[in-house]
Scaffold this active site. Structure first.
Site: not given
Length: 462
Positions: A208, A237, A275, A288, A290, A292, A295, A338
């Site tokens: 990815h 993720k 992506e 896709e 995004n 915006r 993260v 994360r």
């Protein structure tokens, strides 16, 4: 430049945006739910306004509440962060009608890219490779079977308006198609209020890979390199890297250029991420877009030196990009982990409560922590489980991993369950350090073995 910006979010991303606004000399307005009255972002902002009850749908994801706060405060722009209202075209449209600048692309772009099937069609027309699959929305099982016959198995059935793994099911054989299609359709109806699905072939194994772009309102578009986000659980993720450790330079250049071409083809403005799935032969396919901030934007900031949040604000204010593509250089290697408030030993149940003691790593060059936590804070149970991002940046991958191992070792959060032991196990794993992983590796190969080791360790200590 804007005089006052309302930050329509919470948690670490609200803190990140508020800090950028202060550095730009712009007054910040925080919004908060009743559960977030003592959250860090409310303390750091110049102004703070309560916008409703604890549940996100009644506060942070409530367009009327957020716009009312913007109107009352006199804000001339809104930064949505990510999640909540960030990819709501109706919200962006309302901002436009109220003459409040939405810091992101225009509402038409958000709408067009938010529908995944429409985005696939747009990218195909722009010459960007897409994952093989149906060209139209799939309304019934008969249409699904026809697409399956044409593309073969395994297939992914996805909500057209979805994201984050919602409304998504894998069908590995003809026998699985109907039950998985029905489940995806029902979940899509319950979450998005429609039954819009599309079907595409599963690229497996695949990495990815996503490309960060910036586009100003004068038509200039640059990419800031790619990130590898293959370490995922339930399509969420866990750890990300920048740049990708294993892409050849030829593929890297083609991938990044495809992202720039796509952004230009749709007239994109502001920050965005495209992506891709990349197979073992380095064929890449659009997945896709995004529309915006992501993260994982900090790792791109670390390797490029570009402050993406400030760039978003400046672009929205009408300023042209202060650099061109030839000015962007990728320096070193960055990792983001994360930290989630969840219990990996109990099916990743979310955790909340009073934090008795907190220590997050600091010290040393190339270490960055973004969080909303502080000692004696009570974490509410109503929102996303991510509570901190730990980022390392070093000249080499080896040194970035060593610094991350040290940083994770120092993390102390007493009062909450976290995924810190999972992160430590992953970051020290030889296959991760060698980048011998794909988008399903964590779930299929790592987790079963890790869970068994945990059970054995628990049994020995009883």
């Amino acid at each position: 430049m804007f005089q006052k910006v309302l930050v329509a979010n919470r948690g670490e991303i609200a803190v990140r945006i508020i800090r950028a606004l202060r550095e730009l000399g712009i007054t910040s307005v925080a919004v908060f739910s009743e559960a977030d009255r003592y959250a860090l972002h409310t303390e750091l902002a110049d102004e703070a306004i309560c916008i409703g009850p604890a549940k996100g749908i009644d506060s942070y994801a409530n367009p009327v509440a957020v716009l009312s706060a913007a109107n009352v405060s006199g804000a001339d722009a809104i930064h949505p962060g990510y999640g909540f209202l960030s990819e709501r075209s109706d919200f962006a449209s309302l901002c436009e009608k109220m003459n409040i600048k939405f810091i992101g692309p225009n509402s038409d772009i958000i709408r067009d890219m938010g529908n995944k099937q429409n985005a696939r069609t747009t990218m195909r027309e722009a010459g960007v490779p897409i994952v093989p699959g149906g060209k139209d929305l799939v309304e019934n099982i008969e249409q699904a079977r026809k697409i399956a016959e044409e593309t073969g198995y395994p297939l992914m059935i996805k909500a057209a308006d979805g994201g984050g793994g919602k409304g998504m099911r894998l069908a590995s054989s003809p026998e699985e198609l109907e039950p998985m299609f029905t489940q995806a359709q029902n979940e899509t109806q319950s979450i998005y209020g429609n039954r819009h699905l599309y079907i595409e072939r599963t690229i497996y194994p695949a990495k990815h890979i996503e490309v960060q772009i910036l586009a100003d309102e004068q038509g200039n578009v640059v990419h800031l390199g790619e990130r590898d986000c293959s370490l995922q659980r339930n399509n969420q993720k866990v750890i990300e890297f920048a740049p990708s450790p294993t892409l050849s330079e030829e593929t890297r250049n083609k991938l990044n250029q495809a992202a720039v071409d796509a952004a230009k083809a749709i007239g994109y403005t502001n920050a965005g991420t495209i992506e891709f799935l990349v197979d073992n032969d380095e064929n890449f396919y659009f997945m896709e877009m995004n529309t915006r901030l992501q993260v994982e934007h900090p790792i791109t900031e670390m390797v490029t030196g570009v402050d993406i949040v400030k760039a978003q604000i400046e672009i929205a204010a009408g300023q042209p990009l202060p650099f061109k593509q030839s000015d962007i250089e990728l320096n070193g290697f960055a990792i983001e982990c994360r930290l989630n408030a969840e219990d990996p030993y109990n099916h990743f149940q979310p955790s909340s409560g009073y934090i008795d003691r907190l220590f997050l790593p600091n010290g040393g060059m190339g270490l960055r922590v973004e969080t909303t936590l502080y000692s004696n804070y009570t974490l509410p149970p109503f929102y996303d489980s991510m509570v901190a991002k730990i980022i390392t940046h070093q000249p080499t991958r080896e040194d970035a991993f060593k610094l991350m191992e040290r940083a994770l070792y120092e993390v102390t959060v007493e009062g909450l369950n976290t995924n810190i032991e999972l992160l430590e196990a992953l970051i020290s794993h030889p296959e991760v350090q060698a980048d011998n992983v794909h988008a399903k590796w964590l779930e299929e190969e790592f987790m079963p073995q890790w869970i068994e080791e945990v059970k054995e360790h628990s049994a020995l200590n009883e």
